[in-house]
Design a protein around this motif. Structure first.
Motif, mmCIF file in Angstrom:
data_model
loop_
_atom_site.group_PDB
_atom_site.id
_atom_site.type_symbol
_atom_site.label_atom_id
_atom_site.label_comp_id
_atom_site.label_asym_id
_atom_site.label_seq_id
_atom_site.Cartn_x
_atom_site.Cartn_y
_atom_site.Cartn_z
ATOM 1 N N GLY A 102 0.813 -1.208 0.000
ATOM 2 C CA GLY A 102 0.000 0.000 0.000
ATOM 3 C C GLY A 102 0.845 1.256 0.000
ATOM 4 N N HIS B 32 -5.747 -2.694 -4.647
ATOM 5 C CA HIS B 32 -5.671 -1.816 -3.477
ATOM 6 C C HIS B 32 -6.994 -1.058 -3.361
ATOM 7 C CE1 HIS B 32 -1.007 -1.087 -3.720
ATOM 8 N NE2 HIS B 32 -1.313 -2.244 -4.258
ATOM 9 N N ILE B 47 -5.020 -4.063 0.912
ATOM 10 C CA ILE B 47 -4.510 -4.628 -0.334
ATOM 11 C C ILE B 47 -4.892 -6.094 -0.378
ATOM 12 C CG2 ILE B 47 -2.253 -5.140 0.692
ATOM 13 C CD1 ILE B 47 -0.983 -4.637 -2.046
#
Lengths: 114, 109
Positions: A102, B32, B47
């Motif tokens: 992320g 994501h 994610i």
């Protein structure tokens, strides 16, 4: 401590000027990015660096030049600013790679070209 | 290669549920999900890597169907704080990643 910090937060400038935006991350991440968000909120990748090496360079006018002096910093320099460059520019970082982890985004720089 | 998100906008009352979908025309490596509040930066939610998994925390969860090349974000018993624009991002390999165009969610009292 801010994880990804970028400066300035606001930038108002005239067409034709040159300006820079700075970004720093203290997360120990290997990869840093510049994204442009237009008025329709679309997030478009501009550049990506992994350990100071350029790995993504999307179709961006060559007036935009990124520089990464070390893996914690990624700056964006823009020459000869145009009206169409007005947007919010986000710096981001991730642990590694582009798809695997992320992103942590900076707070953004709102660039207005007049 | 940009994923397609639907719907473009959703209006809910507090306590209602919502589903946001994200689909790709190409095989996915990862998905994501991010939320961006007005005037703020996008914030990473979760994610999902290929494997057909489901993830979640609190009342926000997501699924990833690798075969159908799509992911869905589920928001249950929505709260006012859930308002914002939700983006999916799709990874195709280590360095190919694209954000969707966003879904604007407005939760009203």
């Amino acid at each position: 401590d801010t994880a990804v910090s970028q400066t300035p937060k606001y930038l108002v400038t005239q067409m034709g000027n040159d300006k820079s935006i700075k970004c720093e991350q203290n997360l120990g991440h290997d990869t840093m990015y510049w994204y442009k968000q237009d008025s329709k909120k679309f997030l478009k990748i501009m550049f990506s660096y992994n350990n100071k090496e350029l790995i993504i360079n999307e179709t961006v006018p060559n007036r935009f030049s990124p520089k990464s002096p070390d893996k914690a910093h990624l700056n964006l320099h823009i020459n000869s600013l145009e009206l169409g460059d007005s947007a919010v520019y986000f710096c981001a970082s991730s642990q590694a790679g582009t798809a695997n982890y992320g992103y942590t985004f900076g707070s953004g720089t709102r660039l207005t070209v007049v | 290669q940009q994923p397609v998100q639907s719907p473009q906008a959703v209006i809910l009352r507090e306590g209602e549920d919502a589903v946001i979908n994200c689909s790709s025309s190409k095989a996915l490596y990862s998905v994501h999900w991010y939320r961006q509040k007005h005037g703020e930066a996008p914030v990473f939610l979760m994610i999902l890597l290929k494997g057909g998994e489901q993830k979640g925390h609190d009342k926000i969860s997501a699924s990833f169907n690798e075969k159908k090349q799509q992911s869905s974000l589920y928001l249950t018993a929505s709260q006012l704080s859930y308002s914002g624009t939700y983006f999916c991002g799709t990874g195709y390999n280590f360095n190919k990643f694209y954000f969707g165009s966003g879904t604007k969610l407005n939760v009203k009292p």
